[in-house]
Design a protein around this motif. Structure first.
Motif, short mmCIF file in Angstrom:
data_model
loop_
_atom_site.label_atom_id
_atom_site.label_comp_id
_atom_site.label_asym_id
_atom_site.label_seq_id
_atom_site.Cartn_x
_atom_site.Cartn_y
_atom_site.Cartn_z
N ALA A 190 -36.79 -49.13 25.60
CA ALA A 190 -36.70 -49.51 24.19
C ALA A 190 -36.21 -50.95 24.04
N TYR A 191 -35.27 -51.35 24.90
CA TYR A 191 -34.76 -52.73 24.88
C TYR A 191 -35.90 -53.70 25.17
N ILE A 192 -36.70 -53.40 26.19
CA ILE A 192 -37.85 -54.27 26.53
C ILE A 192 -38.85 -54.28 25.38
N ALA A 193 -38.99 -53.15 24.70
CA ALA A 193 -39.93 -53.08 23.57
C ALA A 193 -39.52 -54.01 22.44
N THR A 194 -38.21 -54.18 22.22
CA THR A 194 -37.79 -55.12 21.17
C THR A 194 -38.21 -56.55 21.53
N LYS A 195 -38.18 -56.87 22.82
CA LYS A 195 -38.63 -58.19 23.25
C LYS A 195 -40.14 -58.32 23.07
N MET A 196 -40.87 -57.23 23.37
CA MET A 196 -42.32 -57.23 23.21
C MET A 196 -42.69 -57.49 21.74
N LEU A 197 -42.00 -56.82 20.82
CA LEU A 197 -42.25 -57.02 19.39
C LEU A 197 -41.78 -58.38 18.93
N GLY A 198 -40.79 -58.94 19.63
CA GLY A 198 -40.27 -60.26 19.27
C GLY A 198 -41.18 -61.40 19.63
N GLY A 199 -42.21 -61.12 20.47
CA GLY A 199 -43.21 -62.13 20.79
C GLY A 199 -42.65 -63.37 21.45
N ASP A 200 -43.15 -64.52 21.03
CA ASP A 200 -42.76 -65.79 21.65
C ASP A 200 -41.29 -66.13 21.43
N THR A 201 -40.67 -65.51 20.45
CA THR A 201 -39.27 -65.83 20.15
C THR A 201 -38.29 -65.16 21.11
N SER A 202 -38.76 -64.21 21.90
CA SER A 202 -37.86 -63.39 22.73
C SER A 202 -38.17 -63.56 24.21
N ILE A 203 -37.23 -64.11 24.94
CA ILE A 203 -37.36 -64.24 26.40
C ILE A 203 -36.83 -62.96 27.04
N ILE A 204 -37.65 -62.33 27.87
CA ILE A 204 -37.22 -61.10 28.53
C ILE A 204 -36.88 -61.37 30.00
N TRP A 205 -37.72 -62.16 30.68
CA TRP A 205 -37.43 -62.59 32.05
C TRP A 205 -37.75 -64.07 32.15
N GLU A 206 -37.30 -64.69 33.21
CA GLU A 206 -37.58 -66.11 33.42
C GLU A 206 -39.08 -66.36 33.35
N LYS A 207 -39.49 -67.30 32.50
CA LYS A 207 -40.89 -67.68 32.29
C LYS A 207 -41.73 -66.55 31.67
N THR A 208 -41.08 -65.52 31.15
CA THR A 208 -41.80 -64.41 30.54
C THR A 208 -41.18 -64.10 29.18
N CYS A 209 -41.99 -64.16 28.13
CA CYS A 209 -41.49 -63.81 26.80
C CYS A 209 -42.20 -62.55 26.31
N GLY A 210 -41.79 -62.09 25.14
CA GLY A 210 -42.32 -60.82 24.64
C GLY A 210 -43.81 -60.80 24.46
N SER A 211 -44.41 -61.93 24.08
CA SER A 211 -45.86 -61.96 23.87
C SER A 211 -46.65 -61.83 25.17
N ASP A 212 -45.97 -61.99 26.31
CA ASP A 212 -46.64 -61.82 27.61
C ASP A 212 -46.79 -60.35 28.00
N ILE A 213 -46.14 -59.45 27.26
CA ILE A 213 -46.15 -58.03 27.61
C ILE A 213 -47.32 -57.34 26.92
N MET A 214 -48.16 -56.69 27.69
CA MET A 214 -49.30 -55.95 27.15
C MET A 214 -48.95 -54.50 26.85
N SER A 215 -48.16 -53.88 27.72
CA SER A 215 -47.85 -52.46 27.54
C SER A 215 -46.61 -52.09 28.34
N ILE A 216 -46.01 -50.96 27.94
CA ILE A 216 -44.87 -50.38 28.65
C ILE A 216 -45.22 -48.92 28.92
N THR A 217 -45.21 -48.52 30.18
CA THR A 217 -45.56 -47.15 30.55
C THR A 217 -44.36 -46.46 31.17
N MET A 218 -44.06 -45.26 30.69
CA MET A 218 -42.96 -44.46 31.23
C MET A 218 -43.52 -43.44 32.23
N GLN A 219 -42.81 -43.23 33.33
CA GLN A 219 -43.19 -42.24 34.35
C GLN A 219 -44.63 -42.44 34.79
#
Length: 437
Positions: A35-64
């Motif tokens: 869920a924390y990573i999902a907030t970054k995904m929704l935050g798009g370019d404004t949210s840095i999740i990892w070095e050189k990776t922001c929320g808009s770089d995330i296409m999907s999150i899969t559990m299990q």
């Protein structure tokens, strides 16, 4: 009878879990991290999740997922199909970094198995992330991450030399990891990793500390991201966070994949209106362009006489076109002057009345190179599929283009084909309706 010798036993998928789904606390931890990573995904370019990776770089999150590292798998944009494989393990106490510690050995083994399934580009662009709470101990949460971070910056090709330049604690932590990697590599692959393989593996491994619960920073950080960048009404940030947690609890049970449009649709259905950070201006631009083009096409639905206007009624054609457009991609053809543009106008307004999101583009102005005051889509700083993916309510709309045959410029024809193909093959799930003579 002498006992038959057997090779090292490879644990069956999910035969043992140390954290993860083994306990209610482990399940909750995986859910919180996702869920924390999902907030970054929704935050798009404004949210840095990892070095050189922001929320808009995330296409999907899969559990299990079905991969060796299966707790959380984050797919990144790009041709390499790179992914971030996250092992989210809650431990109330210190994780002992020894081969006798199941909590340590199981994760390293899964990382080795995952690494060997990836090609060279996926290894260089992806990550193997070990998510742990701060209770896991200093060696795991401080010394190992510090050593891993430094090894990614260091130009040395010899790990032994690198280890000699580390502090005692960092050297002990990284040495323990290397020993476990070599042991698992031998048992899984049947050989010892060479220096190059070992360096590439270690540079792909990250340890990240996530703490959740009353008074902990990652809950606060998630809600602050929602408050600042995601929620149209900041007072709804807590409700949005709780909705995300509930969604990923279900995703954890059922092994679901979540994309930005899915989350936007979910939150919109709960009456929670969202911003599209980093995309708001481009979405507004496309909406204004659509309104302008609707006015331009409306003229094609009328026959004008001296002091009168007669609307051309083609309701039977309209019903057939609307039905087809709702089913999938549609190409409208016809002779010049047969009324295609008028039908495109009627179709667009009918779909809007039915609740569909519509983007209407006139082909001769999409990439205006030779037309003065033409609308130019090169003003978009993102690919159009990325803009559609971040449509505020997450709706799967319809992009309509009229008069493809009006374009004579070969360069612009190529750009138009690319645009249509991008939408058809994109993650936004939008439908394409195009007209041509």
């Amino acid at each position: 009878m002498p006992r038959k010798k057997t090779g090292p036993k490879v644990p069956r998928k999910h035969s043992q879990r140390f954290g993860g789904r083994a306990t209610a606390t482990g399940v909750r931890y995986e859910v919180n991290v996702a869920a924390y990573i999902a907030t970054k995904m929704l935050g798009g370019d404004t949210s840095i999740i990892w070095e050189k990776t922001c929320g808009s770089d995330i296409m999907s999150i899969t559990m299990q997922d079905v991969s060796p590292v299966d707790d959380i798998v984050v797919a990144l944009r790009g041709k390499s199909n790179a992914k971030v494989y996250i092992s989210a393990k809650y431990r109330a106490g210190t994780i002992a970094m020894t081969q006798q510690s199941p909590a340590f050995a199981e994760v390293v083994r899964s990382f080795v198995m995952q690494f060997k399934k990836l090609d060279a580009e996926q290894q260089s662009k992806g990550r193997l992330v070990w998510a742990v709470p701060s209770t896991a101990g200093d060696k795991m949460t401080k010394h190992l991450p510090a050593a891993l971070s430094t090894v990614r910056l260091d130009g040395c090709t010899n790990l032994e030399d690198f280890l000699q330049r580390r502090s005692v604690n960092e050297k002990q932590a990284l040495t323990a990891l290397i020993a476990q990697v070599k042991s698992d590599w031998q048992s899984i692959i049947g050989c010892t990793p060479n220096e190059n393989d070992l360096r590439r593996f270690i540079r792909m491994v990250y340890v990240e500390v996530y703490d959740f619960g009353s008074g902990y920073k990652h809950d606060d950080q998630a809600e602050e991201t929602i408050r600042q960048y995601i929620a149209e009404d900041p007072s709804k940030s807590s409700q949005i966070w709780k909705t995300l947690l509930t969604h990923f609890e279900q995703g954890n049970r059922k092994g679901l994949q979540t994309t930005p449009p899915i989350l936007r649709q979910l939150l919109s259905s709960e009456g929670l209106k969202l911003k599209s950070p980093g995309f708001d201006e481009e979405i507004s631009y496309l909406k204004r362009l659509t309104d302008k083009n609707l006015l331009r096409l409306k003229d094609h639905t009328l026959l004008r006489f001296a002091s009168d206007e007669v609307h051309i009624d083609r309701s039977s054609d309209l019903v057939a076109m609307a039905t087809a457009a709702k089913r999938g991609h549609l190409l409208v053809t016809g002779e010049p002057g047969c009324g295609k543009s008028g039908l495109i106008y009627d179709l667009s307004t009918a779909l809007i009345d039915d609740g569909f999101s519509i983007v209407l583009l006139l082909a001769e102005e999409v990439y205006g190179r030779d037309w003065k005051s033409a609308a130019d889509l090169s003003k978009l700083t993102h690919e159009i599929d990325d803009v559609l993916t971040n449509w505020p309510d997450g709706s799967k709309g319809i992009i309509v283009t009229d008069a493809l045959d009006a374009v004579r410029d070969g360069y612009i024809q190529q750009r138009l084909r690319h645009l249509i193909q991008e939408v058809q093959q994109g993650k936004a799930g939008w439908t394409v309706v195009a007209s041509i003579r």
